[in-house]
Every structure is written in structure tokens, then in C-alpha cells.
Design a protein around this motif. Sequence first.
Motif, short mmCIF file in Angstrom:
data_model
loop_
_atom_site.label_atom_id
_atom_site.label_comp_id
_atom_site.label_asym_id
_atom_site.label_seq_id
_atom_site.Cartn_x
_atom_site.Cartn_y
_atom_site.Cartn_z
N TRP A 153 0.88 -1.17 0.00
CA TRP A 153 0.00 0.00 0.00
C TRP A 153 0.91 1.21 0.00
O TRP A 153 1.85 1.29 0.80
CB TRP A 153 -0.87 0.02 1.26
N VAL A 154 0.66 2.17 -0.87
CA VAL A 154 1.51 3.37 -0.97
C VAL A 154 0.69 4.58 -0.52
O VAL A 154 -0.40 4.83 -1.02
CB VAL A 154 2.03 3.57 -2.41
N TYR A 155 1.25 5.31 0.46
CA TYR A 155 0.59 6.46 1.07
C TYR A 155 1.47 7.68 0.86
O TYR A 155 2.65 7.67 1.23
CB TYR A 155 0.38 6.16 2.55
N GLY A 156 0.92 8.73 0.25
CA GLY A 156 1.73 9.91 -0.02
C GLY A 156 0.93 11.19 -0.01
O GLY A 156 -0.28 11.19 0.25
N ASP B 238 0.87 -6.33 2.80
CA ASP B 238 1.95 -6.71 3.71
C ASP B 238 2.87 -5.56 4.10
O ASP B 238 3.59 -5.66 5.07
CB ASP B 238 2.82 -7.79 3.04
N LEU B 239 2.88 -4.50 3.29
CA LEU B 239 3.83 -3.41 3.48
C LEU B 239 3.16 -2.07 3.20
O LEU B 239 2.52 -1.90 2.17
CB LEU B 239 5.03 -3.59 2.53
N LEU B 240 3.31 -1.14 4.15
CA LEU B 240 2.87 0.24 3.94
C LEU B 240 4.11 1.04 3.60
O LEU B 240 5.06 1.10 4.39
CB LEU B 240 2.21 0.80 5.21
N LEU B 241 4.12 1.66 2.44
CA LEU B 241 5.24 2.45 1.97
C LEU B 241 4.88 3.93 2.09
O LEU B 241 3.86 4.38 1.58
CB LEU B 241 5.54 2.10 0.52
N ILE B 242 5.71 4.68 2.81
CA ILE B 242 5.47 6.10 3.06
C ILE B 242 6.73 6.89 2.72
O ILE B 242 7.83 6.34 2.68
CB ILE B 242 5.07 6.35 4.53
N SER C 107 9.77 3.52 5.10
CA SER C 107 9.81 4.87 4.55
C SER C 107 10.83 4.91 3.42
O SER C 107 11.84 4.21 3.45
CB SER C 107 10.17 5.89 5.62
N VAL C 108 10.53 5.71 2.44
CA VAL C 108 11.45 5.94 1.33
C VAL C 108 12.20 7.22 1.67
O VAL C 108 11.61 8.23 1.99
CB VAL C 108 10.68 6.13 0.01
N ASP D 106 18.29 7.86 1.16
CA ASP D 106 19.22 6.77 1.41
C ASP D 106 18.62 5.41 1.05
O ASP D 106 19.19 4.38 1.38
CB ASP D 106 19.65 6.75 2.88
N GLY D 107 17.46 5.41 0.44
CA GLY D 107 16.82 4.14 0.10
C GLY D 107 15.62 3.88 0.98
O GLY D 107 14.92 4.79 1.37
N ILE D 108 15.40 2.62 1.31
CA ILE D 108 14.25 2.25 2.12
C ILE D 108 14.71 1.96 3.54
O ILE D 108 15.68 1.25 3.76
CB ILE D 108 13.54 1.01 1.53
N ASN D 109 13.99 2.52 4.49
CA ASN D 109 14.23 2.24 5.90
C ASN D 109 12.98 1.58 6.46
O ASN D 109 11.88 1.95 6.10
CB ASN D 109 14.50 3.55 6.67
N SER D 110 13.15 0.63 7.34
CA SER D 110 11.99 -0.02 7.93
C SER D 110 11.93 0.19 9.41
O SER D 110 12.90 0.49 10.04
CB SER D 110 11.92 -1.50 7.67
N SER D 111 10.72 -0.03 9.91
CA SER D 111 10.55 0.01 11.35
C SER D 111 10.00 -1.30 11.79
O SER D 111 9.44 -2.06 11.06
CB SER D 111 9.61 1.12 11.75
#
Length: 99
Positions: free
Chosen positions: A4-7, A58-62, A90-91, A94-99
Motif C-alpha cells: 500500500w503506498v501512502y503519499g 503486507d507493506l505500507l510504503l510512506i 519509509s522511502v 538513502d533508500g528504504i528504511n523499515s521500522s
Amino acid sequence: MRIWVYGDSPAQIQSMIEKTVRSDDTVAGTSVRAEISSAFPQSGLTPAISAAIRGEFDLLLIPAFGFLGDKIKADQMIGLFQGYGVLVRSVSSDGINSS
């Protein structure tokens, strides 16, 4: 992976998809953040939360973790999604960071 992409805007969402979603991933949904001054600034997450409850992604991308609010609010939102088995990433430059 179902994502899911949220922006902030459809253009930002499209850019995030083009830069980070791989060909074997599926974009399960997208939503746009409400204006910060609106009565419910997190209302753009409502469809994502509903879909997470139903196990549809499975993944929320912000764009950045601060996008979810201050540290406390962001931690709460991340915890909510993680409770439904959804990773939050988060994008950044530096690329993708996860929590």
C-alpha cells in the motif's frame, strides 16, 4: 509482496511506486494524505487501516516516518499496522528504511 503506498499526492505516490516497487510486487492500494490543517489529517490512512485489518497487504510504503505525525503518533500508527502483520517502510534519499 503486496504494498500500500501512502503519499501527499498522486504524483508523489506514482514516483514512489516507480522507484521502489519491484516487478514481482503488487500495489494493493494507494491513498493520499489529507491536508495537515484538516480536522482529520490522518484520514488518508483510513482505507489503508481497513485493508490491513482485512489482511489485504503486507507493506505500507510512506515518504518518511514523520509523515505519520510526531514521534509518538508515528510509533502508534506503526504499532497499529504491525499488529495486523503489516510492515511500515519509509522511502528516503538513502533508500528504504523499515521500522
